[in-house]
Design a protein around this motif. Structure first.
Motif, mmCIF file in Angstrom:
data_model
loop_
_atom_site.group_PDB
_atom_site.id
_atom_site.type_symbol
_atom_site.label_atom_id
_atom_site.label_comp_id
_atom_site.label_asym_id
_atom_site.label_seq_id
_atom_site.Cartn_x
_atom_site.Cartn_y
_atom_site.Cartn_z
ATOM 1 N N ARG A 238 0.871 -1.177 0.000
ATOM 2 C CA ARG A 238 0.000 0.000 0.000
ATOM 3 C C ARG A 238 0.908 1.227 0.000
ATOM 4 O O ARG A 238 1.521 1.566 1.013
ATOM 5 C CB ARG A 238 -0.948 0.013 1.190
ATOM 6 C CG ARG A 238 -1.955 1.165 1.133
ATOM 7 C CD ARG A 238 -3.154 0.876 2.014
ATOM 8 N NE ARG A 238 -4.095 1.994 2.059
ATOM 9 C CZ ARG A 238 -4.977 2.282 1.113
ATOM 10 N NH1 ARG A 238 -5.041 1.531 0.025
ATOM 11 N NH2 ARG A 238 -5.814 3.302 1.234
ATOM 12 N N GLU B 5 -6.403 -5.091 -7.359
ATOM 13 C CA GLU B 5 -5.219 -4.425 -6.831
ATOM 14 C C GLU B 5 -4.321 -3.869 -7.932
ATOM 15 O O GLU B 5 -3.269 -3.280 -7.632
ATOM 16 C CB GLU B 5 -4.394 -5.388 -5.957
ATOM 17 C CG GLU B 5 -3.730 -6.529 -6.686
ATOM 18 C CD GLU B 5 -4.624 -7.749 -6.840
ATOM 19 O OE1 GLU B 5 -4.114 -8.817 -7.222
ATOM 20 O OE2 GLU B 5 -5.834 -7.631 -6.568
ATOM 21 N N THR C 106 -2.758 0.623 -3.843
ATOM 22 C CA THR C 106 -2.339 -0.739 -3.511
ATOM 23 C C THR C 106 -1.954 -1.484 -4.777
ATOM 24 O O THR C 106 -2.638 -1.385 -5.798
ATOM 25 C CB THR C 106 -3.471 -1.488 -2.783
ATOM 26 O OG1 THR C 106 -3.784 -0.790 -1.572
ATOM 27 C CG2 THR C 106 -3.057 -2.909 -2.437
ATOM 28 N N THR D 114 1.663 5.078 -0.203
ATOM 29 C CA THR D 114 1.134 6.426 -0.002
ATOM 30 C C THR D 114 1.802 7.385 -0.992
ATOM 31 O O THR D 114 2.775 7.031 -1.681
ATOM 32 C CB THR D 114 1.416 6.921 1.426
ATOM 33 O OG1 THR D 114 2.839 7.060 1.587
ATOM 34 C CG2 THR D 114 0.874 5.934 2.459
#
Length: 329
Positions: A144, A285, A310, A146
């Motif tokens: 994941r 994903e 993700t 950011t």
């Protein structure tokens, strides 16, 4: 304009693998002087198999012209059924062998004639260790990422790598595959070319698959998109749908139109695939619907600079190691 060779048509597979080894379809090259010596291949191991896709991935070796041993990856895939051949298949099979019978149910092995037994054979030769690892079955990890992760981990990694996408520029500059372009908007800022993906043989619509490639070269991925790029994205969406309807008769409601993140190569491109086709990379994903991307950018011009995204990384991928070293995986 000279027609693109089979090697050039398969070059994007090479680029995704990460370096400059040659790629070709063995059946396409069989008549030429540079045909791959498939009969001389010594199978070393089965890298991976897919019962769903009816495909096997083999690591083999052959002797080079100077006697040296060279590695190869050979991919064998059952080709899709074609409607116009079904009757011929049923009438002219060489053998029908009963396997099981129980009340109204029975199963058979049907052996088709040679002309209906085609197996698509893709060869990567000479293959490097990167190619072998690419096709080897491995563990996969979800990351994941950011916005800060992208700036601090992913972007520096991308910039440190020598990813060659010359094959993309060859298409945009009409140096290769010009005869395969379905549609082009030549605008250097908001234009693109639409071309069949190499995974689609263009013989049936069930697995229709095309790629729209942006003329702009500075957009690496979803992360670079801002509201500035909305005209480009809307052109790709609208003109791509119209071109596919005109050429192939497939309505927009039967298309899945999306971007990958992470992409397999860092130049903005959009996938158009038949909704009925379970195409590689359509998992939640990785695939981002183009309509959702446009909506997100209209809501927030910097959406993809801020949003956590993700994606999956295989165990051997260097980017995974970078996330692990940063304590983010």
């Amino acid at each position: 304009m000279a027609a693109a060779s089979p090697q050039r048509k398969r070059r994007r597979e090479k680029e995704e693998a990460g370096d400059g080894a040659g790629v070709a379809d063995a059946d396409a090259d069989a008549g030429g002087g540079g045909a791959f010596p498939l009969a001389e291949l010594r199978v070393c191991r089965l890298l991976r198999e897919s019962a769903r896709d009816k495909a096997v991935f083999l690591h083999g070796q052959v002797n080079g012209t100077c006697g040296e041993v060279k590695d190869a990856v050979v991919i064998l895939e059952k080709t899709p059924f074609q409607e116009e051949n079904i009757s011929d298949l049923l009438k002219n099979h060489t053998k029908l062998q009963l396997q099981m019978s129980n009340d109204i149910y029975s199963t058979y092995h049907l052996y088709p004639p040679p002309q209906l037994s085609e197996i698509k054979t893709t060869v990567i030769y000479p293959a490097t260790e990167k190619h072998l690892q690419k096709y080897l079955r491995q563990e996969v990890h979800l990351i994941r990422e950011t916005g800060e992760d992208y700036k601090n981990i992913t972007l520096p990694f991308i910039q440190s790598q020598s990813f060659s996408i010359q094959w993309v520029y060859n298409i945009l500059e009409k140096k290769a595959e010009a005869d395969r372009i379905i549609h082009e908007n030549p605008d250097p800022c908001n234009g693109f070319v639409l071309i069949p993906d190499f995974k689609w043989n263009q013989k049936q619509l069930d697995d229709l698959y095309l790629i729209a490639i942006s003329h702009r070269r500075e957009i690496k991925s979803l992360r670079d998109l801002t509201s500035e790029h909305l005209p480009l994205l809307k052109n790709i969406l609208q003109e791509g749908k119209e071109a596919i309807l005109k050429r192939f008769g497939v309505a927009s409601t039967q298309l899945r139109i999306y971007l990958h993140y992470q992409p397999s190569y860092y130049h903005l491109h959009v996938h158009f695939s038949a909704l009925s086709y379970d195409a590689p990379g359509i998992s939640v994903e990785r695939a981002h619907l183009l309509t959702d991307v446009i909506d997100n950018l209209e809501l927030d011009p910097q959406y993809y600079q801020k949003q956590a995204l993700t994606f999956a990384l295989r165990a051997d991928e260097p980017l995974l190691k970078k996330f692990q070293e940063a304590g983010r995986a």
